[in-house]
Motif scaffolding. Structure first.
Motif, PDB file in Angstrom:
ATOM      1  N   GLY A  54       0.813  -1.216   0.000  1.00 51.85           N
ATOM      2  CA  GLY A  54       0.000   0.000   0.000  1.00 51.85           C
ATOM      3  C   GLY A  54       0.840   1.257   0.000  1.00 51.85           C
ATOM      4  N   GLU A  55       0.157   2.373   0.181  1.00 50.96           N
ATOM      5  CA  GLU A  55       0.803   3.691   0.154  1.00 50.96           C
ATOM      6  C   GLU A  55       1.923   3.806   1.181  1.00 50.96           C
ATOM      7  OE1 GLU A  55       0.381   6.262  -1.862  1.00 50.96           O
ATOM      8  OE2 GLU A  55      -1.422   5.628  -2.931  1.00 50.96           O
ATOM      9  N   ALA A  56       1.733   3.210   2.361  1.00 48.54           N
ATOM     10  CA  ALA A  56       2.703   3.361   3.451  1.00 48.54           C
ATOM     11  C   ALA A  56       3.829   2.332   3.403  1.00 48.54           C
ATOM     12  CB  ALA A  56       1.983   3.269   4.792  1.00 48.54           C
ATOM     13  N   MET A  57       3.858   1.487   2.375  1.00 46.01           N
ATOM     14  CA  MET A  57       4.915   0.475   2.292  1.00 46.01           C
ATOM     15  C   MET A  57       6.284   1.164   2.250  1.00 46.01           C
ATOM     16  SD  MET A  57       5.395  -2.677  -0.370  1.00 46.01           S
ATOM     17  CE  MET A  57       6.170  -1.841  -1.740  1.00 46.01           C
ATOM     18  N   ASP A  58       7.190   0.676   3.066  1.00 48.28           N
ATOM     19  CA  ASP A  58       8.531   1.246   3.156  1.00 48.28           C
ATOM     20  C   ASP A  58       9.430   0.593   2.107  1.00 48.28           C
ATOM     21  OD1 ASP A  58      11.093   2.071   3.827  1.00 48.28           O
ATOM     22  OD2 ASP A  58      10.887   1.600   5.955  1.00 48.28           O
ATOM     23  N   PRO A  59       9.914   1.349   1.124  1.00 49.45           N
ATOM     24  CA  PRO A  59      10.776   0.777   0.088  1.00 49.45           C
ATOM     25  C   PRO A  59      12.050   0.143   0.655  1.00 49.45           C
ATOM     26  CG  PRO A  59      10.046   2.967  -0.550  1.00 49.45           C
ATOM     27  CD  PRO A  59       9.619   2.759   0.872  1.00 49.45           C
ATOM     28  N   ARG A  60      12.580   0.696   1.746  1.00 46.19           N
ATOM     29  CA  ARG A  60      13.782   0.105   2.364  1.00 46.19           C
ATOM     30  C   ARG A  60      13.471  -1.264   2.951  1.00 46.19           C
ATOM     31  NH1 ARG A  60      14.926   4.962   6.170  1.00 46.19           N
ATOM     32  NH2 ARG A  60      12.730   4.475   6.357  1.00 46.19           N
ATOM     33  N   GLU A  61      12.270  -1.400   3.538  1.00 48.85           N
ATOM     34  CA  GLU A  61      11.858  -2.710   4.062  1.00 48.85           C
ATOM     35  C   GLU A  61      11.712  -3.718   2.921  1.00 48.85           C
ATOM     36  OE1 GLU A  61       8.346  -4.840   6.720  1.00 48.85           O
ATOM     37  OE2 GLU A  61       8.070  -2.773   6.080  1.00 48.85           O
ATOM     38  N   LEU A  62      11.168  -3.276   1.798  1.00 52.90           N
ATOM     39  CA  LEU A  62      11.033  -4.151   0.629  1.00 52.90           C
ATOM     40  C   LEU A  62      12.398  -4.627   0.150  1.00 52.90           C
ATOM     41  CD1 LEU A  62       9.464  -5.410  -1.775  1.00 52.90           C
ATOM     42  CD2 LEU A  62       9.880  -3.226  -2.956  1.00 52.90           C
ATOM     43  N   VAL A  63      13.333  -3.696  -0.035  1.00 51.86           N
ATOM     44  CA  VAL A  63      14.673  -4.058  -0.515  1.00 51.86           C
ATOM     45  C   VAL A  63      15.359  -4.999   0.472  1.00 51.86           C
ATOM     46  CG1 VAL A  63      16.970  -3.146  -1.056  1.00 51.86           C
ATOM     47  CG2 VAL A  63      14.933  -1.991  -1.944  1.00 51.86           C
ATOM     48  N   ALA A  64      15.248  -4.706   1.761  1.00 53.51           N
ATOM     49  CA  ALA A  64      15.854  -5.569   2.776  1.00 53.51           C
ATOM     50  C   ALA A  64      15.214  -6.952   2.771  1.00 53.51           C
ATOM     51  CB  ALA A  64      15.721  -4.925   4.151  1.00 53.51           C
ATOM     52  N   THR A  65      13.911  -7.013   2.594  1.00 54.48           N
ATOM     53  CA  THR A  65      13.210  -8.299   2.557  1.00 54.48           C
ATOM     54  C   THR A  65      13.663  -9.134   1.373  1.00 54.48           C
ATOM     55  OG1 THR A  65      11.282  -7.390   3.699  1.00 54.48           O
ATOM     56  CG2 THR A  65      10.935  -9.388   2.403  1.00 54.48           C
ATOM     57  N   VAL A  66      13.709  -8.537   0.187  1.00 49.23           N
ATOM     58  CA  VAL A  66      14.152  -9.263  -1.010  1.00 49.23           C
ATOM     59  C   VAL A  66      15.586  -9.759  -0.813  1.00 49.23           C
ATOM     60  CG1 VAL A  66      14.727  -9.018  -3.467  1.00 49.23           C
ATOM     61  CG2 VAL A  66      12.572  -8.081  -2.579  1.00 49.23           C
TER      62      VAL A  66
END
Length: 167
Positions: free
Chosen positions: A107-119
């Motif tokens: 969603g709108e509040a998704m943190d791109p840094r969290e996404l990159v770290a997760t991947v």
């Protein structure tokens, strides 16, 4: 913008400049890191909060396919699930697959840094354990499956290669 579209926009912005990133289809992406392929999918949850649809971003890496489904493997995966700081191993009977998965709120509040770290972390875990699992329980790493498929496609399924010395 709805939560699914916002999640996709965040994913494409955060990962889109990487040569390892590919959009497979709407709401489905893949990133290659080491011997791992990480699939990223955006899934609407169907839940409504504050009059907006919610979504989950699922990050999954196929660790091994065609593994021998032994109790000791499942026991070790469950122990690892309790020790890892995030994510979990899973087993899919169709194809005898071992996966490593983690989900984050989209969603709108998704943190791109969290996404990159997760991947990144999902790829690291898959890359760390694929060789260990194959050595003990058989099967193939995802990279091996893709390479074998590509070679078969290029050579039309032939096992003899045109540059072999005995030709």
């Amino acid at each position: 913008m709805n939560a699914v579209a916002a999640s996709c926009a965040h994913i494409e912005k955060a990962l889109g400049k990487s040569t390892a990133f590919r959009k497979v289809e709407d709401r489905l992406y893949v990133v290659k890191q080491g011997s791992s392929y990480v699939m990223i999918s955006v899934v609407p949850t169907g839940a409504k909060a504050h009059s907006d649809e919610r979504s989950v971003v699922r990050v999954v890496s196929q660790v091994v396919c065609d593994v021998r489904p032994e109790g000791s493997l499942f026991r070790q995966l469950l122990i690892l699930n309790g020790q890892l700081r995030f994510g979990a191993f899973a087993y899919v009977p169709e194809g005898n697959l071992v996966l490593f998965c983690h989900s984050i709120l989209g969603g709108e509040a998704m943190d791109p840094r969290e996404l990159v770290a997760t991947v990144h972390d999902v790829a690291l875990v898959a890359d760390e354990y694929d060789d260990r699992i194959v050595a003990r329980y058989g099967g193939s790493r995802m990279q091996d499956v893709i390479e074998e498929s590509a070679i078969s496609h290029v050579f039309g399924g032939a096992t003899d290669h045109p540059f072999d010395e005995d030709k």
